[in-house]
Structures are given as structure tokens and as C-alpha cells.
Design a protein around this motif. Structure first.
Motif, short mmCIF file in Angstrom:
data_model
loop_
_atom_site.label_atom_id
_atom_site.label_comp_id
_atom_site.label_asym_id
_atom_site.label_seq_id
_atom_site.Cartn_x
_atom_site.Cartn_y
_atom_site.Cartn_z
N ILE A 98 0.94 0.71 -16.19
CA ILE A 98 1.79 0.49 -14.98
C ILE A 98 3.10 0.58 -15.24
O ILE A 98 3.71 1.16 -14.39
CB ILE A 98 1.21 -1.11 -14.60
CG1 ILE A 98 2.00 -1.43 -13.45
CG2 ILE A 98 1.77 -2.01 -15.62
CD1 ILE A 98 1.85 -2.94 -12.83
N PHE A 99 3.69 0.26 -16.41
CA PHE A 99 5.02 0.51 -16.61
C PHE A 99 5.58 2.10 -16.56
O PHE A 99 6.45 2.36 -16.17
CB PHE A 99 5.49 -0.31 -18.02
CG PHE A 99 5.34 -1.60 -17.62
CD1 PHE A 99 5.88 -2.36 -16.87
CD2 PHE A 99 4.46 -2.49 -18.61
CE1 PHE A 99 6.06 -3.66 -16.90
CE2 PHE A 99 4.23 -3.71 -18.71
CZ PHE A 99 5.10 -4.46 -17.67
N ASP A 100 4.69 2.82 -17.23
CA ASP A 100 4.94 4.38 -17.17
C ASP A 100 4.67 4.73 -15.85
O ASP A 100 5.73 5.58 -15.32
CB ASP A 100 3.63 4.88 -17.98
CG ASP A 100 3.88 4.89 -19.29
OD1 ASP A 100 5.13 4.58 -19.90
OD2 ASP A 100 2.77 4.93 -20.06
N GLN A 101 3.84 3.97 -14.82
CA GLN A 101 3.70 4.53 -13.61
C GLN A 101 4.94 4.14 -12.76
O GLN A 101 5.72 4.93 -11.97
CB GLN A 101 2.78 3.74 -12.97
CG GLN A 101 2.18 4.29 -11.57
CD GLN A 101 1.11 3.31 -10.98
OE1 GLN A 101 1.39 2.08 -10.83
NE2 GLN A 101 -0.13 4.25 -10.80
N ILE A 102 5.57 3.02 -12.92
CA ILE A 102 6.70 2.50 -12.24
C ILE A 102 7.94 3.21 -12.84
O ILE A 102 8.77 3.77 -11.92
CB ILE A 102 6.97 1.08 -12.64
CG1 ILE A 102 5.85 0.11 -11.90
CG2 ILE A 102 8.37 0.65 -12.31
CD1 ILE A 102 6.13 -1.31 -12.26
N SER A 103 8.15 3.64 -14.00
CA SER A 103 9.05 4.49 -14.49
C SER A 103 9.10 5.71 -14.10
O SER A 103 10.25 6.26 -13.41
CB SER A 103 9.13 4.60 -15.88
OG SER A 103 10.28 5.27 -16.49
N LYS A 104 7.93 6.14 -13.67
CA LYS A 104 7.88 7.83 -13.02
C LYS A 104 8.21 7.48 -11.58
O LYS A 104 9.00 8.36 -11.12
CB LYS A 104 6.56 8.05 -13.22
CG LYS A 104 6.21 9.55 -12.53
CD LYS A 104 5.11 10.32 -13.05
CE LYS A 104 3.81 9.30 -12.72
NZ LYS A 104 2.47 10.03 -13.12
#
Length: 245
Positions: A98-104
Motif C-alpha cells: 500500500i505505501f509503495d502504491q501511495i508513493s507512486k
């Protein structure tokens, strides 16, 4: 088991995305969330929600039946010509990336096209809204091994978590925006038929107070979410028949 499988296949993200693509609904959602989340309450005191504006879908790896990433821009409350971003991310289950997704999303969307700026990005508050069956808070897991000093600083953006189950039913029923109140009830009790049968019929009297086309659209979208018809203005019997999953 068959009923549980049907429930798990509901398009939670698509319903959340449809409802909260509307800035009016987002405003009420944030105000309700602020009552139970100190980070959001503090953040809202620093921005002017009257200036809230949806960022067009300039980046998405999925269509409206997939992950619900909703991006907005808002001015700061001081009146200075400065923008900050709000990213709403919805989850109905645990997501290890989820955090990689948000960062992207933030890297791709939260930019200002102004050559005079030193930095093209804008500070962003990412808010994870969760309506899954089990208790889950990815921020607590992420920060677990860090010393106290780093709590709230382990990500390169501001992020907070809201379990929609914590938003009181009474606040949803009292919400001035009928669609937001009813939508939150639908999401937070998506896995609890008895609660849906208890609470959804109470919105009938409120639906009569909004334009019929808006009420019809809300009922249609909620019907698609539950894969059962919800009929307008006929009281509890209508809802009970519709939600007998």
C-alpha cells in the motif's frame, strides 16, 4: 460460505471512488473522520476546504472498478497562494504494498506546473480509509520497530489511517450530506447484514429531502454495490427484501 464469497466480491473500491469523487462528499467525509482522527483534525485546521478541488485522473493503472485513488488540491487556511494535496486511498482488505502504491500516486499526481517554483511537488496528506472484515492498521506495523523519535516520520509523505468502523453510526445518520452518511454506513457495515437492515431504512426519510434524481442515483449505485435492488421511499420492508442476501 456462499454468501460470504458473494460479499467479498463486491466492488468496494468502485463504490468509494464513485461517492467521494464529489468534493462535497469528500468534505463531509473528512469532517466525520476528523472527529475520530487527531491527524486529520489538525490537518483540516490548516487548510481551507472551500477551495477543495479534484485533480483530474491524470494517473491511474486501473479503471473505476479497481483501486480507489482520489487526489485533491486545497489552499492553506492563511490565504497564502499555496497548495497542499490530499490523497484518499481506500482498502477493503490488507495490502502489503500500500505505501509503495501511495508513493507512486503522489509522485505522479501531486505536481504544480510552474517553472518559477523551486520544487514542483506539493506537501500531501494521504488518508487510508479501510472497511475490511479484520482489524488492520498498516502504519502501526510499519512504525513498530522504530524508536519513538521516528514515529510519524517513517514515510516521505504525511499519512494517516481511518478504520471506517470507528466512525459512529449516529454521526452518519446526523450527517447533513445524505449520500456521505448513507455511503459510510454501507461501507462500514458491508459485512454485517443485520446492521445494514437496522440502519439503511433510517435513510428513507432523508432521501425524500434531496432531489429525486440524486436519491435515485444514490440508490442505484448502492444497489450495484450490494448487487441487490434498493427501492426508494418504501420503508424498511423494501430494504429488508433487497438485503436478504
Amino acid at each position: 460460505m456462499e454468501n460470504e464469497n458473494k460479499t467479498s466480491k463486491r466492488k468496494h473500491d468502485a463504490y468509494f471512488r464513485w461517492l467521494f469523487a464529489n468534493t462535497t462528499h469528500v468534505r463531509y467525509l473528512l469532517e466525520l473522520a476528523a472527529k475520530i482522527n487527531h491527524d486529520i483534525d489538525t490537518f483540516l485546521n490548516q487548510v481551507n476546504l472551500d477551495t477543495l478541488m479534484r485533480i483530474p485522473d491524470s494517473y491511474s493503472e486501473v479503471d473505476d472498478t479497481g483501486e480507489a485513488d482520489l487526489a485533491f488540491r486545497v489552499n492553506v487556511s492563511t490565504g497564502a497562494p499555496i497548495l497542499v494535496g490530499i490523497l484518499l486511498e481506500h482498502k477493503s482488505g490488507r495490502d502489503p504494498i500500500i505505501f509503495d502504491q501511495i508513493s507512486k500516486y503522489i509522485h505522479s499526481v501531486m505536481k504544480i506546473q510552474d517553472k518559477n517554483r523551486i520544487f514542483s511537488g506539493i506537501p500531501t496528506m494521504a488518508i487510508i480509509f479501510y472497511n475490511g472484515r479484520d482489524n488492520w492498521n498498516p502504519l502501526k506495523t510499519l512504525e513498530k520497530s522504530y524508536p519513538e523519535y521516528f514515529r510519524g516520520k517513517v514515510l516521505p509523505f504525511q499519512c494517516t489511517f481511518v478504520n471506517m468502523a470507528d466512525i459512529p453510526d449516529s454521526d452518519c445518520l446526523a450527517c447533513e450530506d445524505i449520500a456521505t452518511g448513507m455511503g459510510i454506513i454501507a461501507l462500514k457495515h458491508a459485512f454485517n447484514k443485520d446492521k445494514l437492515l437496522e440502519l439503511l431504512p433510517q435513510f428513507c426519510k432523508f432521501l425524500d429531502k434531496i432531489p429525486r434524481n440524486e436519491a435515485s442515483c444514490l440508490l442505484e449505485k448502492t444497489s450495484i454495490y450490494f448487487k441487490k435492488p434498493l427501492r426508494f421511499g418504501n420503508g424498511k420492508a423494501s430494504f429488508s427484501a433487497a438485503l436478504s442476501l
